[in-house]
Design a protein around this motif. Structure first.
Motif, short mmCIF file in Angstrom:
data_model
loop_
_atom_site.label_atom_id
_atom_site.label_comp_id
_atom_site.label_asym_id
_atom_site.label_seq_id
_atom_site.Cartn_x
_atom_site.Cartn_y
_atom_site.Cartn_z
N MET A 219 0.81 -1.22 0.00
CA MET A 219 0.00 0.00 0.00
C MET A 219 0.85 1.28 0.00
SD MET A 219 -1.57 -0.02 3.87
CE MET A 219 -2.38 1.54 3.75
N TYR A 220 2.15 1.13 0.21
CA TYR A 220 3.06 2.27 0.20
C TYR A 220 4.08 2.11 -0.92
CZ TYR A 220 1.13 3.03 4.85
OH TYR A 220 0.29 3.23 5.90
N LYS A 221 3.63 1.96 -2.14
CA LYS A 221 4.53 1.72 -3.26
C LYS A 221 5.44 2.92 -3.53
CE LYS A 221 1.28 -1.17 -5.74
NZ LYS A 221 0.49 -1.31 -6.94
N VAL A 222 4.93 4.10 -3.23
CA VAL A 222 5.66 5.34 -3.47
C VAL A 222 5.39 6.29 -2.32
CG1 VAL A 222 5.86 7.36 -4.98
CG2 VAL A 222 5.45 5.12 -5.98
N MET A 223 6.44 6.91 -1.81
CA MET A 223 6.27 7.95 -0.79
C MET A 223 7.19 9.12 -1.12
SD MET A 223 5.86 5.88 2.81
CE MET A 223 7.52 5.25 2.86
N ILE A 224 6.71 10.31 -0.82
CA ILE A 224 7.49 11.52 -1.03
C ILE A 224 7.47 12.30 0.27
CG2 ILE A 224 7.69 13.69 -2.30
CD1 ILE A 224 6.17 12.34 -4.61
N LEU A 225 8.64 12.76 0.69
CA LEU A 225 8.77 13.54 1.90
C LEU A 225 9.47 14.85 1.56
CD1 LEU A 225 8.52 13.78 5.01
CD2 LEU A 225 10.76 12.67 5.15
N GLU A 226 8.76 15.95 1.74
CA GLU A 226 9.33 17.28 1.51
C GLU A 226 9.72 17.86 2.86
OE1 GLU A 226 6.51 19.53 -0.76
OE2 GLU A 226 6.61 18.14 -2.44
N LEU B 218 -1.17 9.58 -5.33
CA LEU B 218 -0.65 9.81 -3.98
C LEU B 218 -1.79 10.27 -3.08
CD1 LEU B 218 2.65 11.70 -4.85
CD2 LEU B 218 2.42 9.31 -4.15
N HIS B 219 -1.74 9.84 -1.84
CA HIS B 219 -2.70 10.34 -0.86
C HIS B 219 -2.41 11.80 -0.58
CE1 HIS B 219 -4.29 6.37 0.19
NE2 HIS B 219 -3.05 5.95 0.01
#
Length: 107
Positions: free
Chosen positions: A39-46, A88-89
């Motif tokens: 469920m977390y195939k892609v994550m982005i952290l700014e 993305l959520h």
């Protein structure tokens, strides 16, 4: 936010940079992480220090040919993931309060 704790940045880097680094520079990091859940195939952290970290499963990296990008920026990365209909959520906003401020506020 110039007074933001470097400890917070270090913590999130340790969480995001697990796996194979595909790209790393002063503004953008891209990592292939085989331990991400489905469920977390892609994550982005700014981060507040203007650095953005992105992590994707090896399957997503391969399908989107992320190791073959001509340019590595968060914008190019977002275009790549939107081209294959990955959604993305909405972002979670995480705030850290300094201990002395929370004491003064009664928290």
């Amino acid at each position: 936010m110039s007074g933001f704790s470097e400890e917070v940045h270090t913590y999130w880097q340790s969480q995001m940079i697990q796996g194979s680094i595909i790209h790393l520079d002063e503004v953008f990091t891209l990592v292939s992480n085989p331990s991400l859940k489905e469920m977390y195939k892609v994550m982005i952290l700014e981060m507040t220090n203007k650095h953005t970290m992105a992590v994707a499963t090896p399957c997503v990296v391969e399908d989107l040919k992320l190791k073959e990008l001509e340019e590595y920026t968060v914008e190019v990365f977002r275009e790549a993931i939107s081209s294959c209909k990955i959604e993305l959520h909405t972002p979670d906003y995480i705030y850290y309060l300094l201990k002395f401020r929370t004491q003064n506020w009664g928290l």
